[in-house]
Design a protein around this motif. Structure first.
Motif, PDB file in Angstrom:
ATOM      1  N   MET A   1      18.015  -8.794   4.341  1.00 37.14           N
ATOM      2  CA  MET A   1      17.597 -10.054   4.914  1.00 37.14           C
ATOM      3  C   MET A   1      17.152 -10.968   3.791  1.00 37.14           C
ATOM      4  N   ALA A   2      17.295 -12.276   3.996  1.00 33.06           N
ATOM      5  CA  ALA A   2      16.881 -13.250   2.985  1.00 33.06           C
ATOM      6  C   ALA A   2      16.742 -14.605   3.662  1.00 33.06           C
ATOM      7  N   GLN A   3      15.527 -14.917   4.087  1.00 33.73           N
ATOM      8  CA  GLN A   3      15.255 -16.202   4.716  1.00 33.73           C
ATOM      9  C   GLN A   3      14.267 -16.982   3.871  1.00 33.73           C
ATOM     10  N   ASP A   4      14.310 -18.309   4.030  1.00 33.65           N
ATOM     11  CA  ASP A   4      13.408 -19.158   3.261  1.00 33.65           C
ATOM     12  C   ASP A   4      11.953 -18.777   3.468  1.00 33.65           C
ATOM     13  N   SER A   5      11.634 -18.292   4.672  1.00 32.41           N
ATOM     14  CA  SER A   5      10.237 -17.981   4.988  1.00 32.41           C
ATOM     15  C   SER A   5       9.674 -16.848   4.146  1.00 32.41           C
ATOM     16  N   ILE A   6      10.528 -16.035   3.543  1.00 35.12           N
ATOM     17  CA  ILE A   6      10.031 -14.912   2.744  1.00 35.12           C
ATOM     18  C   ILE A   6      10.363 -15.095   1.262  1.00 35.12           C
ATOM     19  N   ALA A   7      10.726 -16.306   0.866  1.00 35.55           N
ATOM     20  CA  ALA A   7      11.115 -16.544  -0.528  1.00 35.55           C
ATOM     21  C   ALA A   7       9.995 -16.183  -1.491  1.00 35.55           C
ATOM     22  N   SER A   8       8.767 -16.585  -1.175  1.00 31.94           N
ATOM     23  CA  SER A   8       7.655 -16.300  -2.089  1.00 31.94           C
ATOM     24  C   SER A   8       7.386 -14.808  -2.168  1.00 31.94           C
ATOM     25  N   GLU A   9       7.565 -14.089  -1.042  1.00 30.48           N
ATOM     26  CA  GLU A   9       7.364 -12.647  -1.041  1.00 30.48           C
ATOM     27  C   GLU A   9       8.401 -11.964  -1.919  1.00 30.48           C
ATOM     28  N   LEU A  10       9.658 -12.396  -1.801  1.00 30.86           N
ATOM     29  CA  LEU A  10      10.706 -11.796  -2.621  1.00 30.86           C
ATOM     30  C   LEU A  10      10.503 -12.114  -4.095  1.00 30.86           C
ATOM     31  N   GLN A  11      10.051 -13.315  -4.398  1.00 29.43           N
ATOM     32  CA  GLN A  11       9.810 -13.661  -5.798  1.00 29.43           C
ATOM     33  C   GLN A  11       8.700 -12.796  -6.379  1.00 29.43           C
ATOM     34  N   THR A  12       7.662 -12.549  -5.583  1.00 34.82           N
ATOM     35  CA  THR A  12       6.590 -11.653  -6.028  1.00 34.82           C
ATOM     36  C   THR A  12       7.141 -10.261  -6.304  1.00 34.82           C
ATOM     37  N   LEU A  13       8.012  -9.791  -5.422  1.00 34.02           N
ATOM     38  CA  LEU A  13       8.623  -8.482  -5.619  1.00 34.02           C
ATOM     39  C   LEU A  13       9.415  -8.445  -6.925  1.00 34.02           C
ATOM     40  N   LEU A  14      10.222  -9.466  -7.179  1.00 31.88           N
ATOM     41  CA  LEU A  14      11.014  -9.503  -8.412  1.00 31.88           C
ATOM     42  C   LEU A  14      10.109  -9.564  -9.641  1.00 31.88           C
TER      43      LEU A  14
ATOM     44  N   SER B   1       0.832  -1.206   0.000  1.00 31.26           N
ATOM     45  CA  SER B   1       0.000   0.000   0.000  1.00 31.26           C
ATOM     46  C   SER B   1       0.868   1.259   0.000  1.00 31.26           C
ATOM     47  N   THR B   2       2.076   1.154   0.588  1.00 30.80           N
ATOM     48  CA  THR B   2       2.989   2.295   0.600  1.00 30.80           C
ATOM     49  C   THR B   2       3.742   2.420  -0.718  1.00 30.80           C
ATOM     50  N   ILE B   3       4.143   1.276  -1.287  1.00 29.29           N
ATOM     51  CA  ILE B   3       4.842   1.264  -2.577  1.00 29.29           C
ATOM     52  C   ILE B   3       4.009   0.408  -3.532  1.00 29.29           C
ATOM     53  N   PRO B   4       2.961   0.970  -4.110  1.00 32.79           N
ATOM     54  CA  PRO B   4       2.008   0.172  -4.905  1.00 32.79           C
ATOM     55  C   PRO B   4       2.548  -0.308  -6.243  1.00 32.79           C
ATOM     56  N   THR B   5       3.626   0.307  -6.733  1.00 34.80           N
ATOM     57  CA  THR B   5       4.172  -0.120  -8.018  1.00 34.80           C
ATOM     58  C   THR B   5       5.697  -0.113  -7.967  1.00 34.80           C
ATOM     59  N   LEU B   6       6.292  -1.084  -8.664  1.00 35.33           N
ATOM     60  CA  LEU B   6       7.752  -1.171  -8.785  1.00 35.33           C
ATOM     61  C   LEU B   6       8.171  -1.041 -10.245  1.00 35.33           C
ATOM     62  N   ASN B   7       7.349  -0.397 -11.031  1.00 37.50           N
ATOM     63  CA  ASN B   7       7.623  -0.295 -12.471  1.00 37.50           C
ATOM     64  C   ASN B   7       8.893   0.484 -12.786  1.00 37.50           C
ATOM     65  N   HIS B   8       9.352   1.314 -11.854  1.00 38.98           N
ATOM     66  CA  HIS B   8      10.556   2.120 -12.088  1.00 38.98           C
ATOM     67  C   HIS B   8      11.772   1.611 -11.314  1.00 38.98           C
ATOM     68  N   LEU B   9      11.598   0.540 -10.570  1.00 32.10           N
ATOM     69  CA  LEU B   9      12.679   0.036  -9.721  1.00 32.10           C
ATOM     70  C   LEU B   9      13.825  -0.516 -10.569  1.00 32.10           C
ATOM     71  N   LYS B  10      15.036  -0.013 -10.314  1.00 33.72           N
ATOM     72  CA  LYS B  10      16.220  -0.452 -11.044  1.00 33.72           C
ATOM     73  C   LYS B  10      17.188  -1.241 -10.163  1.00 33.72           C
ATOM     74  N   SER B  11      17.200  -0.924  -8.866  1.00 32.17           N
ATOM     75  CA  SER B  11      18.183  -1.545  -7.984  1.00 32.17           C
ATOM     76  C   SER B  11      17.544  -1.844  -6.638  1.00 32.17           C
ATOM     77  N   ILE B  12      17.873  -3.012  -6.087  1.00 35.09           N
ATOM     78  CA  ILE B  12      17.353  -3.398  -4.779  1.00 35.09           C
ATOM     79  C   ILE B  12      18.491  -3.892  -3.908  1.00 35.09           C
TER      80      ILE B  12
END
Length: 295
Positions: free
Chosen positions: A142-155, A127-138
């Motif tokens: 943190m990177a744990q297995d429990s958030i793998a699906s969340e990170l994949q959605t972000l990518l 809701s704070t960052i509704p679009t990542l259409n301009h994202l160039k660098s991340i």
């Protein structure tokens, strides 16, 4: 305040709510509201002996977002102030608990180009960052297995993402994430003490990943020099590689000169790589070795 198309910010220290009301009344005159339609928003937070206050004109045009506390209060001279919640000029953001919990109203960032992430991705994030259409660098802290699906959605929602910098390197590689657009990987931290130094079996996680077939620029630290050869031979589109090797790091980290006589490590690489590869040491960090490939 300069009203010639530029936003202005005023930071003040006052001691009471009455001072705040008096201050806002100076921006509520006919001159401000009717003749020029200049609207002002005030955010304030109580401290031990006074108030910290941010006053700025709308819309918000700064490239940086100021955070003043979870219990911040707001007041505006604009009746439709919720129409001014889009902070389109902010391109870089470090999304941590301050952004997650301390925004005093529902701000939206639509033009984020650089994102540093240190929290799991919640509903409030989207809701704070509704679009990542301009994202160039991340930058992932943190990177744990429990958030793998969340990170994949972000990518998946970042069609222009070019670069990933991650600190929990092994955990990140084990998640087997994918992105069609990423061409630059920075794995670990660099500088005075690069880490982590990846073991050969950990390096294989990268060479067997989807990133290996599309990566063009790679920053990495390893324990074994042969792992660098495996990267070079197993990453067909690699154009530049910057690496640190543990044995070389502990030998040369305190050297004050960029010239190492009889540089055995560089000679070792040169005898095993094509003449189309240029190998040098970083003049500022002797233990950092740079490869450029003409492919």
């Amino acid at each position: 305040m300069d009203m010639n198309g530029n936003n202005s910010l005023l930071i003040v220290h006052l001691i009471s709510d009455a001072n705040i009301n008096e201050l806002m009344e100076t921006f509520s005159t006919i001159f401000w509201l009717r003749q020029h339609r200049w609207f002002v928003r005030c955010e304030w937070s109580r401290r031990t002996s006074d108030y910290l206050i941010f006053i700025y004109t709308l819309p918000y045009n700064f490239s940086r977002r100021y955070l003043i506390g979870q219990k911040a209060r707001i007041k505006s001279t604009c009746l439709d102030e919720w129409n001014y919640c889009s902070y389109t000029n902010i391109h870089d953001i470090f999304y941590d608990e301050n952004v997650e919990n301390k925004l005093p109203f529902p701000i939206r960032f639509f033009n984020i180009q650089f994102l540093a992430l240190s929290l799991s991705i919640s509903k409030r994030f989207w809701s704070t960052i509704p679009t990542l259409n301009h994202l160039k660098s991340i930058e992932l802290h943190m990177a744990q297995d429990s958030i793998a699906s969340e990170l994949q959605t972000l990518l998946d929602r970042a069609p222009r993402l070019y670069s990933i910098h991650v600190y929990s390197v092994v955990d990140f590689l084990r998640m087997k994430l994918t992105s069609r657009t990423v061409r630059r990987l920075e794995l670990g931290s660099f500088g005075d003490f690069p880490q982590p130094f990846l073991k050969p079996e950990e390096c294989s996680l990268l060479t067997n990943s989807s990133f290996a077939h599309q990566c063009e620029v790679l920053f990495i630290s390893v324990t074994n020099r042969t792992s660098i050869l495996e990267f070079i031979n197993g990453m067909p589109h690699l154009r530049a590689l910057v690496c640190s090797i543990s044995e070389d790091f502990f030998e040369n980290r305190w050297s004050r000169t960029s010239l190492i006589i009889d540089d055995e490590l560089l000679q070792w690489f040169q005898t095993r790589l094509s003449s189309m590869c240029i190998i040098t040491r970083d003049p500022h960090l002797n233990y950092s070795i740079r490869f450029w490939f003409c492919r």
